[in-house]
Write a protein that holds these residues in place. Structure first.
Motif, PDB file in Angstrom:
ATOM      1  N   UNK A   1     -38.689 -15.620  32.404  1.00  0.00           N
ATOM      2  CA  UNK A   1     -38.920 -15.460  33.840  1.00  0.00           C
ATOM      3  C   UNK A   1     -39.704 -16.639  34.407  1.00  0.00           C
ATOM      4  N   UNK A   2     -40.746 -17.034  33.694  1.00  0.00           N
ATOM      5  CA  UNK A   2     -41.534 -18.186  34.126  1.00  0.00           C
ATOM      6  C   UNK A   2     -40.683 -19.454  34.097  1.00  0.00           C
ATOM      7  N   UNK A   3     -39.838 -19.576  33.067  1.00  0.00           N
ATOM      8  CA  UNK A   3     -38.996 -20.767  32.949  1.00  0.00           C
ATOM      9  C   UNK A   3     -38.041 -20.919  34.120  1.00  0.00           C
ATOM     10  N   UNK A   4     -37.391 -19.816  34.526  1.00  0.00           N
ATOM     11  CA  UNK A   4     -36.460 -19.881  35.652  1.00  0.00           C
ATOM     12  C   UNK A   4     -37.185 -20.282  36.935  1.00  0.00           C
ATOM     13  N   UNK A   5     -38.386 -19.721  37.143  1.00  0.00           N
ATOM     14  CA  UNK A   5     -39.156 -20.089  38.342  1.00  0.00           C
ATOM     15  C   UNK A   5     -39.517 -21.565  38.319  1.00  0.00           C
ATOM     16  N   UNK A   6     -39.889 -22.066  37.163  1.00  0.00           N
ATOM     17  CA  UNK A   6     -40.285 -23.477  37.077  1.00  0.00           C
ATOM     18  C   UNK A   6     -39.084 -24.396  37.313  1.00  0.00           C
ATOM     19  N   UNK A   7     -37.908 -23.982  36.815  1.00  0.00           N
ATOM     20  CA  UNK A   7     -36.693 -24.763  37.090  1.00  0.00           C
ATOM     21  C   UNK A   7     -36.467 -24.853  38.591  1.00  0.00           C
TER      22      UNK A   7
ATOM     23  N   UNK B   1     -29.861 -20.337  45.275  1.00  0.00           N
ATOM     24  CA  UNK B   1     -30.018 -19.079  46.002  1.00  0.00           C
ATOM     25  C   UNK B   1     -29.770 -17.890  45.082  1.00  0.00           C
ATOM     26  N   UNK B   2     -28.714 -17.979  44.273  1.00  0.00           N
ATOM     27  CA  UNK B   2     -28.416 -16.893  43.331  1.00  0.00           C
ATOM     28  C   UNK B   2     -29.531 -16.727  42.314  1.00  0.00           C
ATOM     29  N   UNK B   3     -30.108 -17.843  41.858  1.00  0.00           N
ATOM     30  CA  UNK B   3     -31.182 -17.787  40.881  1.00  0.00           C
ATOM     31  C   UNK B   3     -32.425 -17.129  41.480  1.00  0.00           C
ATOM     32  N   UNK B   4     -32.752 -17.463  42.721  1.00  0.00           N
ATOM     33  CA  UNK B   4     -33.890 -16.844  43.395  1.00  0.00           C
ATOM     34  C   UNK B   4     -33.708 -15.335  43.481  1.00  0.00           C
ATOM     35  N   UNK B   5     -32.532 -14.909  43.930  1.00  0.00           N
ATOM     36  CA  UNK B   5     -32.276 -13.479  44.099  1.00  0.00           C
ATOM     37  C   UNK B   5     -32.230 -12.758  42.763  1.00  0.00           C
ATOM     38  N   UNK B   6     -31.583 -13.375  41.780  1.00  0.00           N
ATOM     39  CA  UNK B   6     -31.430 -12.732  40.469  1.00  0.00           C
ATOM     40  C   UNK B   6     -32.767 -12.515  39.790  1.00  0.00           C
ATOM     41  N   UNK B   7     -33.666 -13.474  39.917  1.00  0.00           N
ATOM     42  CA  UNK B   7     -34.973 -13.331  39.286  1.00  0.00           C
ATOM     43  C   UNK B   7     -35.788 -12.217  39.930  1.00  0.00           C
TER      44      UNK B   7
ATOM     45  N   UNK C   1     -34.559  -9.522  41.540  1.00  0.00           N
ATOM     46  CA  UNK C   1     -33.935  -8.240  41.187  1.00  0.00           C
ATOM     47  C   UNK C   1     -34.252  -7.860  39.747  1.00  0.00           C
ATOM     48  N   UNK C   2     -34.178  -8.831  38.844  1.00  0.00           N
ATOM     49  CA  UNK C   2     -34.476  -8.573  37.438  1.00  0.00           C
ATOM     50  C   UNK C   2     -35.922  -8.115  37.261  1.00  0.00           C
ATOM     51  N   UNK C   3     -36.827  -8.748  37.976  1.00  0.00           N
ATOM     52  CA  UNK C   3     -38.247  -8.394  37.878  1.00  0.00           C
ATOM     53  C   UNK C   3     -38.493  -6.977  38.379  1.00  0.00           C
TER      54      UNK C   3
ATOM     55  N   UNK D   1     -46.665  -8.224  36.960  1.00  0.00           N
ATOM     56  CA  UNK D   1     -47.027  -9.458  36.267  1.00  0.00           C
ATOM     57  C   UNK D   1     -47.549 -10.412  37.344  1.00  0.00           C
ATOM     58  N   UNK D   2     -48.839 -10.342  37.605  1.00  0.00           N
ATOM     59  CA  UNK D   2     -49.416 -11.077  38.726  1.00  0.00           C
ATOM     60  C   UNK D   2     -49.258 -12.595  38.614  1.00  0.00           C
ATOM     61  N   UNK D   3     -49.443 -13.191  37.415  1.00  0.00           N
ATOM     62  CA  UNK D   3     -49.230 -14.645  37.326  1.00  0.00           C
ATOM     63  C   UNK D   3     -47.803 -15.052  37.685  1.00  0.00           C
ATOM     64  N   UNK D   4     -46.806 -14.230  37.266  1.00  0.00           N
ATOM     65  CA  UNK D   4     -45.422 -14.563  37.617  1.00  0.00           C
ATOM     66  C   UNK D   4     -45.204 -14.399  39.116  1.00  0.00           C
ATOM     67  N   UNK D   5     -45.734 -13.327  39.688  1.00  0.00           N
ATOM     68  CA  UNK D   5     -45.595 -13.122  41.132  1.00  0.00           C
ATOM     69  C   UNK D   5     -46.182 -14.301  41.904  1.00  0.00           C
ATOM     70  N   UNK D   6     -47.321 -14.799  41.452  1.00  0.00           N
ATOM     71  CA  UNK D   6     -47.947 -15.939  42.118  1.00  0.00           C
ATOM     72  C   UNK D   6     -47.049 -17.168  42.042  1.00  0.00           C
TER      73      UNK D   6
END
Length: 364
Positions: free
Chosen positions: A281-287, A314-320, A322-324, A332-337
């Motif tokens: 999850x963190x990896x996708x956000x960092x990408x 756009x799909x990656x933003x939405x998918x992450x 929804x998955x969360x 997961x507060x650090x991921x939300x941040x």
């Protein structure tokens, strides 16, 4: 036959090798019965202290780097698939990241009589832990022009290095050489392959961004100076590190050779732990955060592909999101941040960002 010491199955390809009463026996490969796809993986027999299986130090041509952390279950299989390569002029650098199981003991016993292996036990705990930090340390220790990376549960076919070096020596002008890798389950059934893409750099970027991974970590052989020029492995990424590295590399428009033969290596496809899912999850956000502007603002990527990349982001933003929401218990507060930082960086409307924050607050 009690004097034979058996180890798990290994990818010898064409023969069995075993030691019995201080003699080495070789048995040729028997063709499998039936139509099921299976990796060419067979039983081997090995006595670690036998002089018959020792090798002196050599001048290596290619280096294999293996990060190691608590990998005792599959480690010997991986090391055997390296040791018994038909091509001999290699060095294998193993970097232990603080294993607490028997990985170090197994490695030390295994490599005792083979100077081509080098074990480095990381002692400086001020440095960042993780596979990428180990890979970078191995890259710094590499003395050859060519380098490739394995994980401690990966497997190589017997002629893998021989065929790779033949391809390299016939095409010396490239920066990366990408070969075919299959993925296998725990019973060594071949479940599929990583397919080498169209050599169009834009298409490779598009596939990487969509996580349609065109090749595995062990698939490429890198020209060392090119990999060093890219900055090596990004130590901030615990997962998707190969996606990040390859995006960064192909943005430099390297010369890439794509192999056309059969697969020569095997990735063990195992279920992800909750810890690895979190790291992904963190990896996708960092990408998203690291590559949105560099890709869409790139002056040599065509407008056609920029539209496709924009849709993928756009799909990656939405998918992450929804998955969360659907799969994470609690918050997961650090991921939300990090996710909120990413949304702000993408210059979304304030109303959209506020709506996501309200959604997170309802999960409390």
């Amino acid at each position: 036959m009690k004097n034979i010491k058996m180890l798990p199955q290994l990818p010898f390809g064409k023969k069995y090798v075993f030691l019995f009463h201080n003699h080495v026996f070789v048995m040729k490969k028997i063709s499998p019965i039936g139509k099921a796809k299976r990796a060419n993986i067979y039983y081997s027999f090995y006595t670690p202290m036998s002089d018959l299986l020792s090798y002196p130090a050599i001048n290596p041509v290619i280096t294999l780097v293996i990060p190691l952390f608590n990998a005792e279950r599959y480690l010997i299989e991986t090391l055997n698939s390296v040791k018994f390569q038909s091509y001999r002029e290699w060095q294998c650098i193993i970097i232990d990241d603080g294993s607490t199981d028997h990985s170090i003991d197994l490695t030390q016993e295994y490599i005792a009589n083979d100077k081509r292996f080098l074990l480095i036990k990381r002692k400086d705990r001020t440095l960042k832990k993780g596979a990428n930090s180990c890979r970078n340390l191995g890259l710094k220790q590499t003395v050859t022009n060519w380098v490739m990376f394995l994980d401690a549960d990966d497997l190589l076919e017997e002629d893998c290095l021989k065929n790779r070096m033949l391809a390299i020596e016939s095409n010396l002008s490239n920066d990366m050489y990408v070969f075919k890798t299959a993925f296998i389950d725990n019973d060594k059934n071949i479940k599929g392959t990583f397919s080498n893409p169209d050599p169009n750099i834009e298409d490779i970027i598009y596939r990487l961004l969509k996580h349609q991974v065109p090749w595995h970590t062990m698939s490429p052989v890198w020209r060392k100076d090119f990999l060093q020029k890219t900055g090596g492995w990004n130590e901030d990424y615990e997962r998707l590190q190969d996606i990040e590295l390859n995006l960064r590399a192909v943005l430099q428009k390297p010369a890439i050779y794509f192999a056309t033969g059969d697969y020569d290596s095997f990735y063990r496809f195992l279920p992800m732990s909750d810890e690895k899912k979190k790291a992904a999850r963190f990896g996708f956000c960092r990408i998203l955060k690291d590559y949105y502007h560099p890709l869409l603002g790139n002056d040599w990527i065509s407008e056609e592909y920029k539209i496709k990349l924009q849709e993928s982001f756009q799909q990656l933003i939405e998918r992450q999101l929804i998955n969360y929401i659907n799969n994470v218990t609690g918050r997961d507060l650090p991921w939300e941040e990090l996710y909120m930082e990413t949304l702000n960086m993408l210059n979304l409307e304030v109303e959209e960002i506020d709506a996501v924050q309200r959604l997170f607050n309802k999960m409390a």
